[in-house]
Design a protein around this motif. Structure first.
Motif, PDB file in Angstrom:
ATOM      1  N   PHE A 192       0.829  -1.211   0.000  1.00 38.24           N
ATOM      2  CA  PHE A 192       0.000   0.000   0.000  1.00 38.24           C
ATOM      3  C   PHE A 192       0.862   1.260   0.000  1.00 38.24           C
ATOM      4  CE2 PHE A 192      -4.178  -1.842   1.983  1.00 38.24           C
ATOM      5  CZ  PHE A 192      -4.366  -2.575   0.824  1.00 38.24           C
TER       6      PHE A 192
ATOM      7  N   PRO B 101      -0.265   3.590   6.329  1.00 40.31           N
ATOM      8  CA  PRO B 101      -0.382   2.412   5.460  1.00 40.31           C
ATOM      9  C   PRO B 101      -0.632   1.135   6.264  1.00 40.31           C
ATOM     10  CG  PRO B 101       1.445   3.787   4.751  1.00 40.31           C
ATOM     11  CD  PRO B 101       0.959   4.367   6.052  1.00 40.31           C
TER      12      PRO B 101
ATOM     13  N   HIS C 119      -4.310   1.007   7.169  1.00 42.71           N
ATOM     14  CA  HIS C 119      -5.065   0.650   5.970  1.00 42.71           C
ATOM     15  C   HIS C 119      -5.005  -0.863   5.743  1.00 42.71           C
ATOM     16  CE1 HIS C 119      -6.472   4.244   3.750  1.00 42.71           C
ATOM     17  NE2 HIS C 119      -5.548   4.873   4.453  1.00 42.71           N
TER      18      HIS C 119
ATOM     19  N   LEU D 160      -5.794   4.396  -3.617  1.00 44.42           N
ATOM     20  CA  LEU D 160      -4.342   4.372  -3.476  1.00 44.42           C
ATOM     21  C   LEU D 160      -3.649   4.638  -4.813  1.00 44.42           C
ATOM     22  CD1 LEU D 160      -3.927   1.283  -1.103  1.00 44.42           C
ATOM     23  CD2 LEU D 160      -3.608   3.687  -0.503  1.00 44.42           C
TER      24      LEU D 160
END
Length: 286
Positions: free
Chosen positions: A14, A40, A43, A220
């Motif tokens: 990510f 990240p 996420h 993203l």
């Protein structure tokens, strides 16, 4: 331990495909750009959690849903009538307008917004006006459970990135059609609406997986804050870094409340199909 290692791997991916220090598209206004409001790692952690819950729940609810007597004994979806085709053109024109207006932005930076759930549902609805077979019936059941998003969009319109009058008009036209067309398709006998708890749950997992899996990657890669998955909407900013779980919970509650009302309403009309006609007084009654 294995799950945490998986989270670390996904977090690295990510971080690599997500927003960098130098924006990939200089034309994107700052307020619409994806930013690392969440790390990240968070996420990735939420991604693994959502997948771990939603995928099994989706499989379970689907297998329960297709055991419903109305699904097992479903009749064939009738061929598209002239009315169906007219409705299909009506929703199709709206979707084309969505894509057209979003391509007008410099470097077409707004185009990822065409993947917003309501726009994707408009495309799906266009297909359903002419599609046949069990898959069409399945997608209709799923579609109806998600129409609460249109009610929400009409109640709290967010047109902050809309720059053209035609785009603004199409916003309201699109969301009205999202509510009107499926009702007409059901009322005229193209589809039978089931609305059982299993179908309602499957519908929620369907849209939640679209958010958690597909749109997660979109925000993203494109660096556009589609569906507020990178930074929270103003109404949820006070919740801080936990705004996304709160968002899913709010949507889950709205989903069940709305579909409960729809199921009761459809059952009432199915039991007394003349109720809509009887509700309008004839000249003799006046």
């Amino acid at each position: 331990m294995v799950l945490l290692q998986l989270v670390d791997i996904i977090a690295d991916i990510f971080a690599q495909i997500g927003p960098q220090h130098t924006p990939s598209n200089e034309f994107v206004p700052d307020k619409f750009r994806s930013k690392w409001y969440l790390s990240p790692w968070q996420h990735a952690f939420e991604f693994v959690c959502y997948m771990s819950v939603l995928v099994p729940l989706s499989i379970w609810s689907y297998h329960r849903a297709i055991q419903h007597p109305m699904w097992i004994n479903q009749r064939s979806v009738r061929p598209a009538t002239t009315l169906d085709k007219v409705l299909g053109v009506g929703t199709g024109v709206s979707y084309v307008a969505i894509v057209y207006y979003k391509t007008l932005a410099p470097s077409m930076w707004r185009l990822p917004y065409a993947l917003q759930p309501c726009h994707t549902l408009t495309l799906l609805l266009t297909i359903l006006t002419v599609a046949r077979g069990k898959m069409a019936n399945l997608l209709f059941q799923v579609y109806v459970t998600m129409t609460w998003s249109s009610v929400l969009a009409l109640s709290f319109p967010d047109m902050s990135d809309y720059e053209h009058l035609g785009d603004c008009i199409n916003y309201f036209y699109e969301h009205v059609m999202m509510l009107l067309v499926p009702f007409v398709l059901w009322y005229t006998g193209r589809f039978d609406y089931i609305g059982s708890p299993s179908w309602i749950m499957f519908g929620f997992t369907f849209i939640a997986l679209y958010h958690a899996a597909i749109l997660q990657i979109v925000v993203l890669v494109t660096e556009i804050n589609v569906a507020t998955l990178m930074t929270p909407p103003a109404i949820l900013k006070d919740i801080g870094i936990y705004y996304r779980p709160a968002q899913y919970m709010i949507c889950f509650i709205l989903h069940w409340l709305y579909n409960g009302v729809i199921s009761v309403g459809v059952s009432s009309l199915a039991t007394n199909p003349s109720s809509l006609v009887n509700a309008v007084p004839t000249p003799k009654r006046l």
